[in-house]
Design a protein around this motif. Structure first.
Motif, short mmCIF file in Angstrom:
data_model
loop_
_atom_site.label_atom_id
_atom_site.label_comp_id
_atom_site.label_asym_id
_atom_site.label_seq_id
_atom_site.Cartn_x
_atom_site.Cartn_y
_atom_site.Cartn_z
N LEU A 152 -7.77 -15.93 -37.97
CA LEU A 152 -7.68 -14.77 -37.10
C LEU A 152 -7.10 -15.11 -35.72
O LEU A 152 -6.30 -14.35 -35.18
N ILE A 153 -7.50 -16.25 -35.18
CA ILE A 153 -7.02 -16.61 -33.85
C ILE A 153 -5.63 -17.23 -33.93
O ILE A 153 -4.68 -16.77 -33.28
N ASP A 154 -5.47 -18.29 -34.75
CA ASP A 154 -4.15 -18.94 -34.85
C ASP A 154 -3.14 -18.05 -35.56
O ASP A 154 -1.94 -18.11 -35.26
N GLY A 155 -3.61 -17.28 -36.52
CA GLY A 155 -2.69 -16.49 -37.32
C GLY A 155 -2.29 -15.17 -36.71
O GLY A 155 -1.27 -14.59 -37.09
N PHE A 156 -3.10 -14.65 -35.79
CA PHE A 156 -2.79 -13.34 -35.26
C PHE A 156 -2.84 -13.26 -33.74
O PHE A 156 -1.96 -12.68 -33.12
N ALA A 157 -3.88 -13.82 -33.15
CA ALA A 157 -4.14 -13.52 -31.75
C ALA A 157 -3.51 -14.48 -30.75
O ALA A 157 -3.28 -14.12 -29.60
N ILE A 158 -3.19 -15.69 -31.16
CA ILE A 158 -2.87 -16.73 -30.18
C ILE A 158 -1.44 -16.67 -29.67
O ILE A 158 -1.14 -17.15 -28.57
N ALA A 159 -0.53 -16.12 -30.44
CA ALA A 159 0.88 -16.15 -30.02
C ALA A 159 1.66 -15.00 -30.63
O ALA A 159 1.35 -14.55 -31.74
N ARG A 160 2.69 -14.55 -29.90
CA ARG A 160 3.60 -13.57 -30.48
C ARG A 160 4.38 -14.22 -31.62
O ARG A 160 4.82 -15.36 -31.52
N GLY A 161 4.55 -13.47 -32.71
CA GLY A 161 5.27 -13.99 -33.86
C GLY A 161 4.40 -14.73 -34.84
O GLY A 161 4.85 -15.04 -35.96
N ALA A 162 3.14 -15.02 -34.48
CA ALA A 162 2.26 -15.76 -35.38
C ALA A 162 1.97 -14.99 -36.65
O ALA A 162 1.81 -15.58 -37.72
N SER A 163 1.90 -13.66 -36.54
CA SER A 163 1.55 -12.84 -37.70
C SER A 163 2.78 -12.38 -38.49
O SER A 163 2.64 -11.62 -39.46
N ASP A 164 3.97 -12.80 -38.09
CA ASP A 164 5.16 -12.47 -38.88
C ASP A 164 5.01 -13.02 -40.30
O ASP A 164 4.39 -14.08 -40.50
N VAL A 165 5.57 -12.32 -41.26
CA VAL A 165 5.50 -12.75 -42.66
C VAL A 165 6.88 -13.27 -43.08
O VAL A 165 7.90 -12.62 -42.82
N LEU A 166 6.90 -14.44 -43.70
CA LEU A 166 8.15 -15.03 -44.18
C LEU A 166 8.11 -15.08 -45.70
O LEU A 166 7.20 -15.67 -46.29
N VAL A 167 9.09 -14.45 -46.33
CA VAL A 167 9.13 -14.33 -47.79
C VAL A 167 10.35 -15.09 -48.31
O VAL A 167 11.45 -14.94 -47.78
N PRO A 168 10.17 -15.92 -49.33
CA PRO A 168 11.31 -16.67 -49.87
C PRO A 168 12.37 -15.75 -50.45
O PRO A 168 12.05 -14.75 -51.10
N GLN A 169 13.62 -16.13 -50.24
CA GLN A 169 14.74 -15.33 -50.74
C GLN A 169 15.40 -15.98 -51.95
O GLN A 169 16.41 -15.49 -52.45
N LEU A 170 14.86 -17.07 -52.39
CA LEU A 170 15.31 -17.77 -53.59
C LEU A 170 14.08 -18.11 -54.41
O LEU A 170 12.96 -18.16 -53.89
N PRO A 171 14.23 -18.36 -55.70
CA PRO A 171 13.08 -18.80 -56.50
C PRO A 171 12.47 -20.07 -55.90
O PRO A 171 13.19 -20.93 -55.38
N LEU A 172 11.17 -20.18 -55.94
CA LEU A 172 10.49 -21.35 -55.38
C LEU A 172 10.96 -22.64 -56.04
O LEU A 172 11.02 -23.69 -55.39
#
Length: 397
Positions: free
Chosen positions: A180-200
């Protein structure tokens, strides 16, 4: 983990001779793909997504030139069956944690009181150091700071169950605070979601492997390790060799098996091996769904108040499957359910029916779409259950 360790060693110990042993045919572990027999295209075992706070992963991608393999999303769409869609868009102007005030206020399925309680809970969480949380479980701690069951279910669970893979009445509050703190509250952009654009399998199985090899790493795939000997030897399916140092990057429940032939005196020095092997697991279930028409143009969505938790639309499906004659009649989506022990108690058909009903409520286009085929996959050992007692067992690196 093994590939990341090898990559780091190439930078910080450039003179070291590194051999990477992988039991499967490609690197990546569970972040991998399989060949769908009907479409002949690669489909990820389960949808993986990173967040802006995953700095170690992002560093690995940057070091290996793989950062463009992921697309960053600054906006999330939350869907509740009884309310209009809500957008979660943190402010790019306000300083943390004030950048979260707007997104919390914009969640239409939350009442004014619930929004007020959530802000109060986040404030108390930021002011409570991990050392003061002791062995508290997340649900109990949240209840103690004024979060009612409905607020926990519709806000805190949405974040924590997806991130930790376990129910909040089981997980350590210390681990929950980290999210909750590192993932959302501590910094702008921390809660951005990154989704792969190629097969893993393409990103980690081939592109990452090629990068490691270009740095001098010897990559041996299809080489499962059978034993790590007490004197530093490694016994594999293909033979035995000696090493000056060994990094074990296997799942927690496999570690003890690699060392079960050590002398008793030596095993006593690492008495936690057997305890680690008994750490409970938490399953994750993925529903692979192929429709005859698209059910939404959203790349992904967060499902609230439903069995379904996340919906993803395959971002590379049309490119990977263009060899197939029936490509234009299939549209692939995946639903992910973390901490899915409860849903595994029902039949696959009942689960699919339930999920389809939820999708048709959330997306009008899904009511006219025909489900052509599906595959339900549950990994019972997806993650370990990060309970307070488990935190005490985790060994240092």
């Amino acid at each position: 983990a093994g590939a990341a360790a090898a990559e780091a060693l190439t930078r910080f110990s450039p003179s070291a001779r590194i051999t990477l042993l992988e039991s499967k045919r490609v690197l990546g572990g569970r972040a991998g793909s399989y060949i769908d027999p009907d479409s002949e295209g690669e489909v990820d075992y389960c949808q993986h997504a990173a967040m802006g706070c995953c700095t170690n992963l992002l560093d690995l991608l940057n070091q290996c030139g793989l950062e463009k393999s992921f697309r960053r999303y600054q906006k999330l769409t939350f869907l509740h069956p009884d309310h209009p869609p809500s957008q979660f868009v943190p402010s790019r102007i306000l300083p943390p944690p004030l950048h979260l005030l707007g997104p919390i206020n914009s969640q239409r399925y939350l009442s004014r009181r619930q929004k007020r309680d959530i802000k109060s809970g986040l404030w108390k969480l930021m002011r409570t150091p991990p050392s003061e949380m002791g062995n508290a479980r997340a649900a109990q701690w949240l209840t103690d700071v004024g979060q009612d069951p409905e607020t926990i279910k519709n806000f805190w669970d949405i974040i924590l169950v997806s991130a930790l893979g376990e129910q909040t009445d089981r997980v350590s509050m210390t681990a929950a605070r980290k999210v909750l703190i590192d993932g959302f509250a501590i910094a702008r952009g921390a809660s951005d979601v990154l989704v792969p654009q190629l097969p893993l399998a393409e990103i980690f199985g081939r592109m990452l492997a090629e990068h490691l090899q270009s740095r001098g790493v010897e990559v041996q795939t299809g080489t499962p390790v059978r034993q790590i000997t007490a004197d530093g030897g490694v016994a594999t399916k293909n033979g035995h060799f000696e090493a000056d140092a060994i990094i074990s990057a296997v799942p927690w429940h496999q570690l003890s098996k690699l060392c079960d032939q050590w002398p008793v005196a030596r095993r006593r020095q690492i008495a936690t091996f057997d305890a680690i092997a008994k750490i409970p697991a938490s399953p994750i279930t993925c529903l692979h769904l192929w429709f005859d028409s698209p059910i939404t143009d959203l790349d992904h969505a967060v499902m609230v108040g439903t069995v379904s938790q996340w919906l993803f639309r395959e971002p590379f499906g049309s490119r990977k499957l263009d060899r197939v004659e029936n490509l234009h009649r299939e549209h692939y989506f995946q639903v992910v359910i973390s901490a899915s022990a409860d849903v595994t108690a029902v039949s696959k058909q009942d689960l699919v029916d339930q999920v389809l009903s939820e999708l048709r409520t959330a997306f009008p286009a899904a009511r006219a779409a025909k489900l052509l085929r599906y595959r339900v996959v549950t990994d019972p050992n997806s993650v370990f259950s990060i309970r307070p007692e488990v935190e005490l067992l985790r060994p240092p690196t």
